[in-house]
Design a protein around this motif. Structure first.
Motif, PDB file in Angstrom:
ATOM      1  N   UNK A  92      47.458  54.271  38.584  1.00 60.09           N
ATOM      2  CA  UNK A  92      47.544  55.512  37.744  1.00 60.09           C
ATOM      3  C   UNK A  92      47.109  56.676  38.786  1.00 60.09           C
ATOM      4  N   UNK A  93      47.133  56.451  40.103  1.00 63.40           N
ATOM      5  CA  UNK A  93      46.857  57.367  40.989  1.00 63.40           C
ATOM      6  C   UNK A  93      48.178  57.826  41.661  1.00 63.40           C
ATOM      7  N   UNK A  94      48.615  56.628  42.224  1.00 62.00           N
ATOM      8  CA  UNK A  94      49.814  56.809  43.069  1.00 62.00           C
ATOM      9  C   UNK A  94      51.149  56.652  42.505  1.00 62.00           C
ATOM     10  N   UNK A  95      50.918  56.024  41.227  1.00 63.40           N
ATOM     11  CA  UNK A  95      52.150  55.422  40.183  1.00 63.40           C
ATOM     12  C   UNK A  95      52.865  54.687  40.886  1.00 63.40           C
ATOM     13  N   UNK A  96      52.454  53.715  41.964  1.00 63.66           N
ATOM     14  CA  UNK A  96      53.080  52.457  42.635  1.00 63.66           C
ATOM     15  C   UNK A  96      53.059  51.467  41.673  1.00 63.66           C
ATOM     16  N   UNK A  97      53.909  50.589  41.924  1.00 62.15           N
ATOM     17  CA  UNK A  97      53.480  49.507  41.035  1.00 62.15           C
ATOM     18  C   UNK A  97      52.603  48.298  41.727  1.00 62.15           C
ATOM     19  N   UNK A  98      51.877  47.753  40.978  1.00 62.58           N
ATOM     20  CA  UNK A  98      50.914  46.543  41.675  1.00 62.58           C
ATOM     21  C   UNK A  98      51.510  45.702  42.226  1.00 62.58           C
ATOM     22  N   UNK A  99      50.730  44.899  43.159  1.00 59.88           N
ATOM     23  CA  UNK A  99      51.523  43.659  43.746  1.00 59.88           C
ATOM     24  C   UNK A  99      50.340  42.695  44.088  1.00 59.88           C
ATOM     25  N   UNK A 100      50.743  41.415  44.559  1.00 57.68           N
ATOM     26  CA  UNK A 100      49.812  40.508  44.738  1.00 57.68           C
ATOM     27  C   UNK A 100      49.219  40.592  46.039  1.00 57.68           C
ATOM     28  N   UNK A 101      49.764  41.284  46.795  1.00 61.10           N
ATOM     29  CA  UNK A 101      49.100  41.428  48.303  1.00 61.10           C
ATOM     30  C   UNK A 101      49.015  42.806  48.913  1.00 61.10           C
ATOM     31  N   UNK A 102      48.573  42.656  50.036  1.00 54.39           N
ATOM     32  CA  UNK A 102      48.342  44.324  50.909  1.00 54.39           C
ATOM     33  C   UNK A 102      47.541  45.306  49.886  1.00 54.39           C
ATOM     34  N   UNK A 103      48.057  46.506  50.271  1.00 53.64           N
ATOM     35  CA  UNK A 103      47.853  47.885  49.860  1.00 53.64           C
ATOM     36  C   UNK A 103      48.034  47.803  48.186  1.00 53.64           C
ATOM     37  N   UNK A 120      42.348  46.490  42.179  1.00 60.35           N
ATOM     38  CA  UNK A 120      40.893  46.396  42.592  1.00 60.35           C
ATOM     39  C   UNK A 120      40.162  47.015  41.271  1.00 60.35           C
ATOM     40  N   UNK A 121      39.104  46.255  40.793  1.00 58.99           N
ATOM     41  CA  UNK A 121      38.294  46.999  39.911  1.00 58.99           C
ATOM     42  C   UNK A 121      37.184  47.704  40.485  1.00 58.99           C
ATOM     43  N   UNK A 122      36.967  48.917  39.992  1.00 60.07           N
ATOM     44  CA  UNK A 122      35.999  49.831  40.312  1.00 60.07           C
ATOM     45  C   UNK A 122      34.675  49.438  39.235  1.00 60.07           C
ATOM     46  N   UNK A 123      33.334  49.481  39.681  1.00 60.90           N
ATOM     47  CA  UNK A 123      32.237  49.276  38.852  1.00 60.90           C
ATOM     48  C   UNK A 123      32.374  49.885  37.360  1.00 60.90           C
ATOM     49  N   UNK A 124      33.129  50.958  37.073  1.00 59.69           N
ATOM     50  CA  UNK A 124      33.054  51.567  35.932  1.00 59.69           C
ATOM     51  C   UNK A 124      34.144  50.815  35.206  1.00 59.69           C
ATOM     52  N   UNK A 125      34.993  49.973  35.485  1.00 67.56           N
ATOM     53  CA  UNK A 125      35.834  49.117  34.882  1.00 67.56           C
ATOM     54  C   UNK A 125      37.299  49.880  35.047  1.00 67.56           C
ATOM     55  N   UNK A 126      37.667  50.914  35.682  1.00 65.11           N
ATOM     56  CA  UNK A 126      38.985  51.463  35.909  1.00 65.11           C
ATOM     57  C   UNK A 126      39.591  50.630  37.143  1.00 65.11           C
ATOM     58  N   UNK A 127      41.073  50.733  37.123  1.00 67.19           N
ATOM     59  CA  UNK A 127      41.404  49.831  38.074  1.00 67.19           C
ATOM     60  C   UNK A 127      42.402  50.501  38.953  1.00 67.19           C
ATOM     61  N   UNK A 161      42.156  53.065  46.698  1.00 68.76           N
ATOM     62  CA  UNK A 161      40.504  53.008  46.948  1.00 68.76           C
ATOM     63  C   UNK A 161      40.470  53.357  48.507  1.00 68.76           C
ATOM     64  N   UNK A 162      41.103  52.970  49.325  1.00 70.16           N
ATOM     65  CA  UNK A 162      40.920  53.431  50.927  1.00 70.16           C
ATOM     66  C   UNK A 162      41.018  54.831  50.913  1.00 70.16           C
ATOM     67  N   UNK A 163      41.983  55.263  50.289  1.00 67.03           N
ATOM     68  CA  UNK A 163      42.249  56.925  50.376  1.00 67.03           C
ATOM     69  C   UNK A 163      41.258  57.541  49.977  1.00 67.03           C
ATOM     70  N   UNK A 164      40.751  57.171  48.789  1.00 68.02           N
ATOM     71  CA  UNK A 164      39.674  58.183  48.027  1.00 68.02           C
ATOM     72  C   UNK A 164      38.388  58.027  48.563  1.00 68.02           C
ATOM     73  N   UNK A 165      38.251  56.682  49.453  1.00 72.47           N
ATOM     74  CA  UNK A 165      36.949  56.539  50.074  1.00 72.47           C
ATOM     75  C   UNK A 165      36.920  57.279  51.524  1.00 72.47           C
ATOM     76  N   UNK A 208      38.581  58.791  39.820  1.00 68.31           N
ATOM     77  CA  UNK A 208      39.265  59.735  39.632  1.00 68.31           C
ATOM     78  C   UNK A 208      39.470  59.935  37.919  1.00 68.31           C
ATOM     79  N   UNK A 209      38.937  59.122  37.132  1.00 73.92           N
ATOM     80  CA  UNK A 209      39.143  59.122  35.816  1.00 73.92           C
ATOM     81  C   UNK A 209      37.756  59.587  35.126  1.00 73.92           C
ATOM     82  N   UNK A 210      36.519  59.051  35.590  1.00 73.57           N
ATOM     83  CA  UNK A 210      35.422  59.118  35.087  1.00 73.57           C
ATOM     84  C   UNK A 210      34.383  59.793  35.726  1.00 73.57           C
ATOM     85  N   UNK A 211      34.591  59.876  37.269  1.00 75.69           N
ATOM     86  CA  UNK A 211      33.748  60.497  38.157  1.00 75.69           C
ATOM     87  C   UNK A 211      32.758  59.585  38.560  1.00 75.69           C
TER      88      UNK A 211
END
Length: 386
Positions: free
Chosen positions: A15-26, A30-37, A43-47, A57-60
């Motif tokens: 829900x950030x880049x609107x690209x489909x999830x896949x089993x590999x690579x970028x 990934x789960x964040x500790x808050x539960x959002x995915x 994750x790398x770009x936001x870090x 980006x959803x609950x801050x």
């Protein structure tokens, strides 16, 4: 766009880049500790370049990239859809076709536990044979929640971390007859045991490739699967003293075995194997029943089940009821299905065919209530005769 299509896109796209999830690579979710995915790339770009902290980006909520974990339920869903793609509605049995069969009379929903905010992407559920307590493994800050018979959460333990008794990623949980909670940890490929208060008593790390499903057997023994090794193990321990007695491979040449259950009366074992997709076809599952001596009793895969049931079945969990019948969860029809006793295997009788989103766990309590872990809405649902 139809509501069903919007739900499909929301689940299968970052829900950030609107690209489909896949089993590999970028594209791997990934789960964040808050539960959002989020996808690994976001994750790398936001870090940022220093990769020290990121803000959801959803609950801050702030966290570090090392605090993320793989979203196993979504990865399993991608595996279910297979390389051929296809819609989520089709994969989960939501489109077309006739109405689902009704649950048998007298079986009703008695209790619903957890929910978003209490449980995060739960992966395993188990009942204590003596007390009736329920232990649930999930991806929250404290990995194990223990619920009382009335539905209140009595305790939480199993911190995420690198300490000896921390839990990196809980894949499944079981409870022994003495009340010890045993967990498979996919993060460091170990099996960890805790007492009834949540204190770590034993950690077994050697010899496993990826321990996955487990179920308590008699005499302080646990039967567990190793998904990557394709094997079944028997682990015997004095959990009271924290001493490992034996860890023995008892069956090999299984195909990605995950869920496992032990029959309390006969000692028979049911294993759910996850077969790899071939070419454009989707992956499938196989339900295998073994005797207490590890002799093959019965075996049926998704194709064989299609001969007795007109819809595709993808099993994710298994259990034995009080009478020794094999019960499985099916994420395609969002149902719980009875496959019969080993000697009549496989028969087909839907037990629950409505009210479930993505059932991934299954157990029975001492009073014969059926407990279903529904990862789709992060809840535990308890059914009993009315």
């Amino acid at each position: 766009m139809a509501a069903e299509d919007e739900a499909e896109l929301s689940l299968l796209e970052c829900r950030v880049c609107f690209e489909p999830y896949g089993p590999d690579g970028q594209r791997r979710p990934l789960n964040l500790p808050c539960g959002h995915v989020l996808c690994r790339g976001c994750v790398g770009a936001l870090a940022g370049a220093e990769r020290q902290r990121l803000e959801c980006p959803f609950c801050r909520r702030l966290c570090g990239p090392a605090d993320t974990s793989e979203c196993r339920p979504l990865l399993q869903l991608l595996e279910l859809l297979g390389p051929a793609g296809g819609g989520l509605a089709s994969a989960l049995g939501r489109s077309g076709g006739g109405a689902a069969a009704a649950a048998p009379a007298g079986l009703g929903l008695r209790l619903c536990l957890g929910g978003w905010g209490s449980l995060v992407n739960p992966t395993g559920v188990a009942a204590c044979p003596g007390s009736g307590l329920l232990a649930v493994a999930h991806d929250g800050k404290k990995r194990i929640h223990v619920f009382g018979p009335s539905g209140f959460c009595l305790r939480r333990f199993g911190e995420r971390g690198d300490a000896n008794n921390d839990i990196k990623y809980a894949l499944d949980v079981t409870v022994t007859s003495e009340g010890h909670v045993v967990v498979t940890d996919g993060g460091d490929c170990s099996v960890k045991a805790f007492d009834s208060e949540g204190r770590g008593v034993l950690a077994v790390r050697e010899g496993f490739c990826l321990p996955w499903g487990l179920d308590a057997a008699a005499k302080s023994e646990v039967i567990l699967t190793d998904s990557e090794a394709g094997a079944l193990y028997r682990l015997a321990a004095d959990f009271q003293r924290g001493e490992l007695k034996k860890c023995q491979m008892i069956r090999s040449r299984l195909v990605s075995p995950r869920a496992v259950a032990v029959c309390r009366s006969s000692g028979a074992v049911v294993v759910v194997e996850h077969l790899k997709a071939r070419g454009p076809s989707k992956g499938s599952t196989r339900v295998t029943i073994l005797s207490a001596e590890m002799d093959l009793i019965g075996q049926v895969d998704s194709f064989g089940l299609n001969l007795v049931f007109p819809s595709r079945i993808y099993a994710t969990a298994a259990a034995f009821d009080r009478e020794g019948r094999v019960i499985v969860t099916d994420v395609c029809s969002r149902a719980v299905i009875c496959l019969g006793k080993p000697e009549e295997f496989p028969s087909f009788n839907p037990l629950i065919s409505h009210g479930l989103s993505y059932p991934v766990g299954l157990t029975y309590t001492a009073n014969n209530s059926l407990v279903v872990l529904d990862s789709g809405d992060h809840s535990v649902k308890v059914y009993s005769s009315t």
